[in-house]
Design a protein around this motif. Structure first.
Motif, PDB file in Angstrom:
ATOM      1  N   GLU A 132       1.074  -1.145  -0.019  1.00  0.00           N
ATOM      2  CA  GLU A 132       0.036  -0.013  -0.125  1.00  0.00           C
ATOM      3  C   GLU A 132       0.826   1.461  -0.001  1.00  0.00           C
ATOM      4  O   GLU A 132       1.776   1.334   0.774  1.00  0.00           O
ATOM      5  CB  GLU A 132      -0.969   0.114   1.197  1.00  0.00           C
ATOM      6  CG  GLU A 132      -1.868   1.347   1.107  1.00  0.00           C
ATOM      7  CD  GLU A 132      -2.909   1.157   2.488  1.00  0.00           C
ATOM      8  OE1 GLU A 132      -3.422   2.352   2.954  1.00  0.00           O
ATOM      9  OE2 GLU A 132      -2.794   0.199   3.120  1.00  0.00           O
ATOM     10  N   VAL A 136      -3.134   3.542  -1.922  1.00  0.00           N
ATOM     11  CA  VAL A 136      -3.167   2.707  -3.071  1.00  0.00           C
ATOM     12  C   VAL A 136      -2.733   1.223  -2.748  1.00  0.00           C
ATOM     13  O   VAL A 136      -1.528   1.109  -2.358  1.00  0.00           O
ATOM     14  CB  VAL A 136      -2.841   2.992  -4.477  1.00  0.00           C
ATOM     15  CG1 VAL A 136      -3.236   1.993  -5.326  1.00  0.00           C
ATOM     16  CG2 VAL A 136      -3.411   4.379  -4.973  1.00  0.00           C
ATOM     17  N   VAL A 137      -3.625   0.117  -2.998  1.00  0.00           N
ATOM     18  CA  VAL A 137      -3.496  -1.178  -2.627  1.00  0.00           C
ATOM     19  C   VAL A 137      -3.111  -1.823  -3.831  1.00  0.00           C
ATOM     20  O   VAL A 137      -3.855  -1.716  -4.718  1.00  0.00           O
ATOM     21  CB  VAL A 137      -4.263  -1.883  -1.634  1.00  0.00           C
ATOM     22  CG1 VAL A 137      -3.823  -3.345  -1.591  1.00  0.00           C
ATOM     23  CG2 VAL A 137      -4.557  -1.101  -0.456  1.00  0.00           C
ATOM     24  N   GLY A 138      -2.002  -2.779  -3.946  1.00  0.00           N
ATOM     25  CA  GLY A 138      -1.687  -3.307  -5.245  1.00  0.00           C
ATOM     26  C   GLY A 138      -0.708  -4.580  -5.160  1.00  0.00           C
ATOM     27  O   GLY A 138       0.085  -4.505  -4.031  1.00  0.00           O
ATOM     28  N   ARG A 139      -0.549  -5.216  -6.155  1.00  0.00           N
ATOM     29  CA  ARG A 139       0.503  -6.353  -6.178  1.00  0.00           C
ATOM     30  C   ARG A 139       1.427  -5.912  -7.144  1.00  0.00           C
ATOM     31  O   ARG A 139       1.274  -5.556  -8.157  1.00  0.00           O
ATOM     32  CB  ARG A 139      -0.257  -7.681  -6.595  1.00  0.00           C
ATOM     33  CG  ARG A 139       0.738  -9.041  -6.771  1.00  0.00           C
ATOM     34  CD  ARG A 139       0.276 -10.038  -7.466  1.00  0.00           C
ATOM     35  NE  ARG A 139      -1.304 -10.266  -6.991  1.00  0.00           N
ATOM     36  CZ  ARG A 139      -1.544 -11.274  -6.041  1.00  0.00           C
ATOM     37  NH1 ARG A 139      -0.759 -11.812  -5.342  1.00  0.00           N
ATOM     38  NH2 ARG A 139      -2.883 -11.418  -5.698  1.00  0.00           N
ATOM     39  N   LEU A 150       2.793  -1.581 -10.526  1.00  0.00           N
ATOM     40  CA  LEU A 150       2.077  -2.311  -9.374  1.00  0.00           C
ATOM     41  C   LEU A 150       0.517  -2.288 -10.092  1.00  0.00           C
ATOM     42  O   LEU A 150       0.033  -1.546 -10.710  1.00  0.00           O
ATOM     43  CB  LEU A 150       1.945  -1.156  -8.390  1.00  0.00           C
ATOM     44  CG  LEU A 150       1.074  -1.533  -6.948  1.00  0.00           C
ATOM     45  CD1 LEU A 150       1.975  -2.341  -6.226  1.00  0.00           C
ATOM     46  CD2 LEU A 150       0.714  -0.313  -6.206  1.00  0.00           C
ATOM     47  N   THR A 152      -3.156  -2.693  -9.255  1.00  0.00           N
ATOM     48  CA  THR A 152      -4.450  -2.442  -8.536  1.00  0.00           C
ATOM     49  C   THR A 152      -5.397  -3.350  -8.502  1.00  0.00           C
ATOM     50  O   THR A 152      -5.429  -4.323  -9.373  1.00  0.00           O
ATOM     51  CB  THR A 152      -4.785  -0.736  -8.513  1.00  0.00           C
ATOM     52  OG1 THR A 152      -5.770  -0.961  -9.748  1.00  0.00           O
ATOM     53  CG2 THR A 152      -3.703  -0.075  -8.629  1.00  0.00           C
ATOM     54  N   ARG A 153      -6.076  -3.293  -7.477  1.00  0.00           N
ATOM     55  CA  ARG A 153      -7.537  -4.137  -7.235  1.00  0.00           C
ATOM     56  C   ARG A 153      -8.444  -4.098  -8.386  1.00  0.00           C
ATOM     57  O   ARG A 153      -9.437  -5.020  -8.730  1.00  0.00           O
ATOM     58  CB  ARG A 153      -8.050  -4.062  -6.026  1.00  0.00           C
ATOM     59  CG  ARG A 153      -7.331  -4.721  -4.987  1.00  0.00           C
ATOM     60  CD  ARG A 153      -7.900  -4.180  -3.427  1.00  0.00           C
ATOM     61  NE  ARG A 153      -7.385  -4.812  -2.238  1.00  0.00           N
ATOM     62  CZ  ARG A 153      -7.549  -4.510  -1.136  1.00  0.00           C
ATOM     63  NH1 ARG A 153      -8.195  -3.292  -1.050  1.00  0.00           N
ATOM     64  NH2 ARG A 153      -6.852  -4.995  -0.049  1.00  0.00           N
ATOM     65  N   ASP A 154      -8.321  -2.784  -8.937  1.00  0.00           N
ATOM     66  CA  ASP A 154      -9.260  -2.473 -10.127  1.00  0.00           C
ATOM     67  C   ASP A 154      -8.592  -2.902 -11.526  1.00  0.00           C
ATOM     68  O   ASP A 154      -9.174  -2.493 -12.647  1.00  0.00           O
ATOM     69  CB  ASP A 154      -9.469  -1.026 -10.171  1.00  0.00           C
ATOM     70  CG  ASP A 154     -10.091  -0.624  -9.059  1.00  0.00           C
ATOM     71  OD1 ASP A 154     -11.161  -1.327  -8.376  1.00  0.00           O
ATOM     72  OD2 ASP A 154     -10.030   0.542  -8.524  1.00  0.00           O
ATOM     73  N   THR A 157      -2.570  -0.643 -13.977  1.00  0.00           N
ATOM     74  CA  THR A 157      -1.252  -0.965 -13.796  1.00  0.00           C
ATOM     75  C   THR A 157      -0.662   0.568 -13.434  1.00  0.00           C
ATOM     76  O   THR A 157      -0.931   1.365 -14.199  1.00  0.00           O
ATOM     77  CB  THR A 157      -0.438  -1.594 -14.870  1.00  0.00           C
ATOM     78  OG1 THR A 157      -1.070  -2.881 -15.218  1.00  0.00           O
ATOM     79  CG2 THR A 157       1.036  -1.486 -14.687  1.00  0.00           C
ATOM     80  N   ILE A 158       0.063   0.770 -12.395  1.00  0.00           N
ATOM     81  CA  ILE A 158       0.501   1.942 -12.047  1.00  0.00           C
ATOM     82  C   ILE A 158       2.214   1.759 -11.977  1.00  0.00           C
ATOM     83  O   ILE A 158       2.713   0.912 -11.304  1.00  0.00           O
ATOM     84  CB  ILE A 158       0.241   2.339 -10.605  1.00  0.00           C
ATOM     85  CG1 ILE A 158      -1.545   2.302 -10.431  1.00  0.00           C
ATOM     86  CG2 ILE A 158       0.581   3.621  -9.997  1.00  0.00           C
ATOM     87  CD1 ILE A 158      -1.898   2.839  -9.351  1.00  0.00           C
ATOM     88  N   PHE A 241      -5.149  -9.546  -1.698  1.00  0.00           N
ATOM     89  CA  PHE A 241      -5.229  -8.857  -2.852  1.00  0.00           C
ATOM     90  C   PHE A 241      -6.833  -8.715  -3.308  1.00  0.00           C
ATOM     91  O   PHE A 241      -7.022  -7.610  -3.542  1.00  0.00           O
ATOM     92  CB  PHE A 241      -4.626  -9.534  -3.954  1.00  0.00           C
ATOM     93  CG  PHE A 241      -4.573  -8.331  -5.247  1.00  0.00           C
ATOM     94  CD1 PHE A 241      -3.908  -7.221  -5.224  1.00  0.00           C
ATOM     95  CD2 PHE A 241      -5.445  -8.750  -6.460  1.00  0.00           C
ATOM     96  CE1 PHE A 241      -3.877  -6.395  -6.390  1.00  0.00           C
ATOM     97  CE2 PHE A 241      -5.413  -8.007  -7.416  1.00  0.00           C
ATOM     98  CZ  PHE A 241      -4.660  -6.704  -7.432  1.00  0.00           C
TER      99      PHE A 241
END
Length: 285
Positions: A132, A136-139, A150, A152-154, A157-158, A241
């Protein structure tokens, strides 16, 4: 030797510098050897013997490979320049002022590059980790020298500069463990049977396959709320996730089971008293 005379064929001539076909072939062979060598190294790192496999987790293996990859390519580039007859020391000495100017203009990029090396060596953030950053939370799906990717859950890609992971606060939900603890709050009406409520909530968590059995989930009587008895469900899951989907399904099941057992989830209620001017005049009379 006569059979190798073709290697002396001039490909490029610029001032006192002459590039021969043999130089080009040597450079290409070095690049080819580097590619093959990295393929072998990657196979060794990612598919080690069982003894090594127990000491290095899968996320760490990729970081080790990236470090080796960047180091090998740097050495390979030096050999390629040498094969092409280019003296790297002369280039650096002749362009020292230019390099200083570029360095001043690209400080942030250099900071990102150094941060990327720190990430790979330290292993605090690895591919596959759930993190996080900036709320923003992501893998983490990729760690490169300058930036990381990264997801995200949506499904977005960040691309984040690596320096952000070094100088700012980052929450790594899966650091050193695949299990993450989460909470779900629920309030029931005053007058409800506390033991019955606790049993219903425990059954709901036990019925959810994505909630781990170890560590064991539990119920906490959190507080006497303003209009409800507040409980808290504490559980662990490896599906960090997509935990919001898990929480949603858990809340649905809780609502169904509470309703089935005649337990009410209250909503805030207010008594509003309205005093009009007419009422005050009647009181005065």
């Amino acid at each position: 030797m006569p059979q190798f005379e073709f290697l002396d064929i001039e490909v490029l001539k610029f001032g006192s510098y002459t590039l021969h076909l043999g130089n080009v072939i040597s450079a290409l062979l070095i690049i080819l050897a580097t590619v093959i060598f990295l393929m072998v190294i990657r196979r060794i790192i990612e598919r080690p013997k069982k003894l090594i496999q127990t000491q290095i987790d899968n996320k760490r293996k990729h970081s080790i490979y990236l470090i080796v990859k960047y180091f090998v390519w740097v050495l390979s580039l030096l050999f390629v320049l040498e094969a092409l007859g280019i003296q790297i020391t002369i280039i650096l000495a002749g362009s020292a002022a230019l390099l200083v100017g570029i360095g001043l203009g690209l400080q942030n990029i250099f900071a990102d590059l150094v941060s990327g090396l720190f990430l790979l060596f330290e292993g605090t953030i690895k591919i596959g980790d759930i993190i996080e950053v900036d709320n923003v939370v992501g893998r983490v799906i990729e760690i490169n020298l300058r930036s990381s990717e990264l997801m995200t859950r949506d499904g977005v890609t960040i691309i984040i500069p690596n320096s952000k992971f070094i100088i700012e606060k980052v929450v790594n939900w899966s650091h050193n463990t695949d299990s993450v603890r989460f909470l779900v709050d629920i309030g029931v009406a005053y007058g409800s049977d506390i033991d019955q409520v606790t049993q219903v909530l425990e059954n709901c968590m036990n019925d959810e396959a994505r909630i781990q059995k170890t560590p064991k989930s539990f119920i906490r009587f959190k507080n006497f709320g303003e209009s409800s008895l507040d409980f808290q469900l504490i559980f662990w899951t490896k599906d960090a996730f997509a935990v919001e989907d898990l929480k949603s399904d858990l809340r649905k099941n809780i609502y169904r089971e509470l309703t089935k057992n005649g337990i009410t989830i209250p909503f805030p209620q207010r008594d509003v008293h309205i005093k009009t001017q007419l009422n005050r005049q009647e009181t005065q009379a």
